[in-house]
Design a protein around this motif. Structure first.
Motif, PDB file in Angstrom:
ATOM      1  N   GLU A 110      14.427  -9.735  10.031  1.00  0.00           N
ATOM      2  CA  GLU A 110      13.053  -9.930  10.490  1.00  0.00           C
ATOM      3  C   GLU A 110      12.942 -11.076  11.482  1.00  0.00           C
ATOM      4  OE1 GLU A 110       8.643 -11.060   8.629  1.00  0.00           O
ATOM      5  OE2 GLU A 110      10.404 -10.881   7.336  1.00  0.00           O
ATOM      6  N   MET A 117       9.787  -3.361   4.348  1.00  0.00           N
ATOM      7  CA  MET A 117      10.881  -4.243   3.987  1.00  0.00           C
ATOM      8  C   MET A 117      10.358  -5.521   3.335  1.00  0.00           C
ATOM      9  SD  MET A 117      13.929  -5.712   6.435  1.00  0.00           S
ATOM     10  CE  MET A 117      12.800  -6.751   7.366  1.00  0.00           C
ATOM     11  N   SER A 141      23.118  -0.841   9.902  1.00  0.00           N
ATOM     12  CA  SER A 141      22.227  -0.065   9.048  1.00  0.00           C
ATOM     13  C   SER A 141      23.014   0.795   8.074  1.00  0.00           C
ATOM     14  CB  SER A 141      21.319   0.817   9.910  1.00  0.00           C
ATOM     15  OG  SER A 141      22.074   1.794  10.611  1.00  0.00           O
ATOM     16  N   ALA A 148       7.722  -0.169   9.191  1.00  0.00           N
ATOM     17  CA  ALA A 148       9.027  -0.307   8.544  1.00  0.00           C
ATOM     18  C   ALA A 148       9.291  -1.755   8.141  1.00  0.00           C
ATOM     19  CB  ALA A 148      10.129   0.197   9.478  1.00  0.00           C
ATOM     20  N   VAL A 149       8.916  -2.699   8.998  1.00  0.00           N
ATOM     21  CA  VAL A 149       9.087  -4.116   8.658  1.00  0.00           C
ATOM     22  C   VAL A 149       8.217  -4.495   7.474  1.00  0.00           C
ATOM     23  CG1 VAL A 149       8.771  -6.476   9.504  1.00  0.00           C
ATOM     24  CG2 VAL A 149       9.786  -4.755  10.996  1.00  0.00           C
ATOM     25  N   VAL A 207      14.681  -8.471  14.869  1.00  0.00           N
ATOM     26  CA  VAL A 207      13.412  -7.873  15.277  1.00  0.00           C
ATOM     27  C   VAL A 207      12.794  -8.644  16.438  1.00  0.00           C
ATOM     28  CG1 VAL A 207      11.068  -7.335  14.524  1.00  0.00           C
ATOM     29  CG2 VAL A 207      12.986  -6.884  13.005  1.00  0.00           C
ATOM     30  N   GLU A 229      15.706   1.927  13.245  1.00  0.00           N
ATOM     31  CA  GLU A 229      14.591   2.004  14.183  1.00  0.00           C
ATOM     32  C   GLU A 229      14.803   1.064  15.368  1.00  0.00           C
ATOM     33  OE1 GLU A 229      11.209   3.900  15.392  1.00  0.00           O
ATOM     34  OE2 GLU A 229      12.371   4.270  13.561  1.00  0.00           O
ATOM     35  N   SER A 288      15.017   0.127   2.887  1.00  0.00           N
ATOM     36  CA  SER A 288      14.032  -0.305   3.881  1.00  0.00           C
ATOM     37  C   SER A 288      14.684  -1.124   4.992  1.00  0.00           C
ATOM     38  CB  SER A 288      12.925  -1.118   3.208  1.00  0.00           C
ATOM     39  OG  SER A 288      13.458  -2.262   2.556  1.00  0.00           O
ATOM     40  N   SER A 289      15.646  -1.991   4.642  1.00  0.00           N
ATOM     41  CA  SER A 289      16.355  -2.762   5.667  1.00  0.00           C
ATOM     42  C   SER A 289      17.154  -1.843   6.582  1.00  0.00           C
ATOM     43  CB  SER A 289      17.279  -3.783   5.003  1.00  0.00           C
ATOM     44  OG  SER A 289      16.558  -4.673   4.182  1.00  0.00           O
ATOM     45  N   ILE A 322       7.710   0.744  13.884  1.00  0.00           N
ATOM     46  CA  ILE A 322       8.556  -0.396  13.532  1.00  0.00           C
ATOM     47  C   ILE A 322       7.790  -1.408  12.688  1.00  0.00           C
ATOM     48  CG2 ILE A 322       8.031  -1.524  15.726  1.00  0.00           C
ATOM     49  CD1 ILE A 322      11.304  -1.751  13.687  1.00  0.00           C
ATOM     50  N   SER A 326      16.404   1.237   7.277  1.00  0.00           N
ATOM     51  CA  SER A 326      15.442   1.941   8.138  1.00  0.00           C
ATOM     52  C   SER A 326      15.011   1.069   9.311  1.00  0.00           C
ATOM     53  CB  SER A 326      14.229   2.360   7.309  1.00  0.00           C
ATOM     54  OG  SER A 326      14.610   3.219   6.251  1.00  0.00           O
ATOM     55  N   VAL A 327      14.809  -0.219   9.061  1.00  0.00           N
ATOM     56  CA  VAL A 327      14.417  -1.129  10.145  1.00  0.00           C
ATOM     57  C   VAL A 327      15.525  -1.223  11.193  1.00  0.00           C
ATOM     58  CG1 VAL A 327      13.877  -3.532  10.705  1.00  0.00           C
ATOM     59  CG2 VAL A 327      12.839  -2.455   8.710  1.00  0.00           C
TER      60      VAL A 327
END
Length: 427
Positions: free
Chosen positions: A388, A318, A244, A314-315, A392, A297, A290-291, A311, A293-294
């Motif tokens: 993603e 993104m 991150s 956030a996704v 994730v 998280e 945004s990536s 989450i 932040s994911v």
């Protein structure tokens, strides 16, 4: 400064001031003194940096400090077999093998210590019994053939064991045991040629090795144990946090291959026009943020073993950033063709009712100038896709398998269904 005759030499510099000339030998002494002071200061700075790094390492992970203390305690206890006469009489001069065992088998994690202890005990047993058996055969073969039998057996077993270390399965599980097997068999077989009571010597060495390994296992498991599973649990969110940060700062060391390639695009020698940069910079920054932040998280989920209520949001952010960047890339070809002169209309004096359209000159931007930035944007989208589709989903599967706790917000909503219903109606 005056010399012994009372004469003082000086020169006038550009600003009009006088500078006294020092003797040459005094300048050499001063240069030598300055150089010596520089070396001392440099050495002191290196020592200070080393001590600071050691202090930061201990503060960052105190378990490493406890591991060092555990090794010291184990060596102090095993050294009592030398210092205390009753213990020394029980094992004799082979007490040094217990000390050597503690030094070589004590590892940072409990699993690593168990691995080395079991390998050392099994290899010592096998090599000891095999050496005693071959020694018995060699003795009964006569004094003439005894050295040949011992030498040939040592050559065959050492060669075969060394070759087995190249086999992947053996190297992964029994590499340390193979080394101990060669060492033990060599010591027992070679020393057995000159030692009369070989069985008693082997018994003393084997008992001291068992004492050393048992002491290491007990100390490693009871005094601030470090388990490999817990170490893996700490390592996973730490690496995800690094990913991150790499997305947030374009620092790509110790990151995934896709992120590493971003640096080569940013460091490209081709200068991207400012208009293209301005066109894509906002979308790229949004996607990177945004990536990041994911990933943060997800690292928090694994670290706290608690599901996150934000989450999904956030996704989705993104995904929206990816869509925004895709739209900007689709409109990029319009910027590659730039007019130099605006369209003009001119009227000829002979025909005032007719206008002549002057064709405007256009320029096409070279493709090589925009490739680095386009590649960078494509890699950002690829990174988001991998986050993603891979990370994730992997964290979600881990949360389901390990039964992570629910987030506090979700628990409150489940406990107060009327509140959530009113909030949804208001929305």
């Amino acid at each position: 400064m005056a010399n012994k005759n009372g004469v003082q030499w000086s020169i006038r510099v550009g600003d009009g001031s006088l500078v006294v000339l020092e003797p040459e030998h005094k300048n050499r002494v001063m240069r030598l003194w300055d150089g010596l002071k520089g070396l001392v200061v440099k050495f002191a700075m290196k020592v200070w940096r080393f001590l600071k790094q050691a202090w930061d390492l201990g503060v960052d992970d105190p378990r490493k400090v406890f591991h060092c203390l555990k090794v010291g305690v184990a060596l102090m206890v095993v050294s009592l077999f030398y210092y205390m006469r009753p213990l020394y009489d029980g094992v004799g001069g082979s007490a040094i093998w217990a000390v050597m065992t503690v030094v070589v088998v004590f590892e940072y994690t409990v699993g690593g210590t168990l691995y080395k202890c079991l390998n050392r005990i099994c290899a010592t047993f096998l090599a000891g019994f095999l050496a005693l058996g071959i020694h018995w055969v060699a003795i009964h073969s006569g004094h003439r053939f005894e050295p040949y039998i011992m030498g040939i057996s040592l050559f065959i077993l050492a060669s075969a064991t060394t070759f087995s270390r190249f086999i992947p399965v053996v190297k992964a599980r029994f590499d340390y045991g193979c080394t101990i097997f060669i060492l033990t068999y060599s010591l027992v077989s070679v020393s057995g040629y000159r030692v009369e009571h070989l069985l008693s010597v082997a018994h003393e060495r084997l008992s001291t090795i068992i004492i050393g390994t048992c002491l290491c296992i007990i100390t490693s498991m009871l005094v601030f144990p470090v388990w490999a599973g817990m170490e893996l649990h700490v390592l996973i969110p730490r690496n995800m946090d690094k990913l991150s940060k790499s997305l947030e700062c374009a620092s790509s060391r110790s990151c995934a291959y896709c992120i590493e390639t971003l640096t080569s695009c940013l460091d490209s020698k081709n200068q991207v026009p400012e208009s293209i940069k301005d066109h894509l910079s906002s979308a790229c920054m949004n996607l990177s943020s945004s990536s990041s932040s994911v990933m943060k998280e997800l690292a928090k989920i694994v670290s706290t073993m608690t599901r996150s209520a934000t989450i999904d949001m956030a996704v989705q952010e993104m995904k929206n950033a990816v869509q925004e960047l895709q739209n900007d890339l689709q409109s990029l070809p319009d910027l590659l063709i730039q007019p130099l002169d605006s369209q003009e209309e001119s009227t000829t004096p002979n025909s005032p009712d007719k206008t002549e359209l002057v064709q405007s000159e256009i320029t096409v931007m070279p493709l090589m100038e925009v490739i680095p930035l386009v590649s960078f944007a494509s890699l950002l989208m690829e990174t988001a896709s991998r986050i993603e589709e891979s990370i994730v989903k992997a964290v979600e599967e881990l949360a389901d398998s390990a039964q992570f706790k629910q987030a506090e917000d979700e628990i409150k909503l489940k406990q107060n269904p009327t509140t959530s219903k009113i909030a949804s109606e208001e929305v």
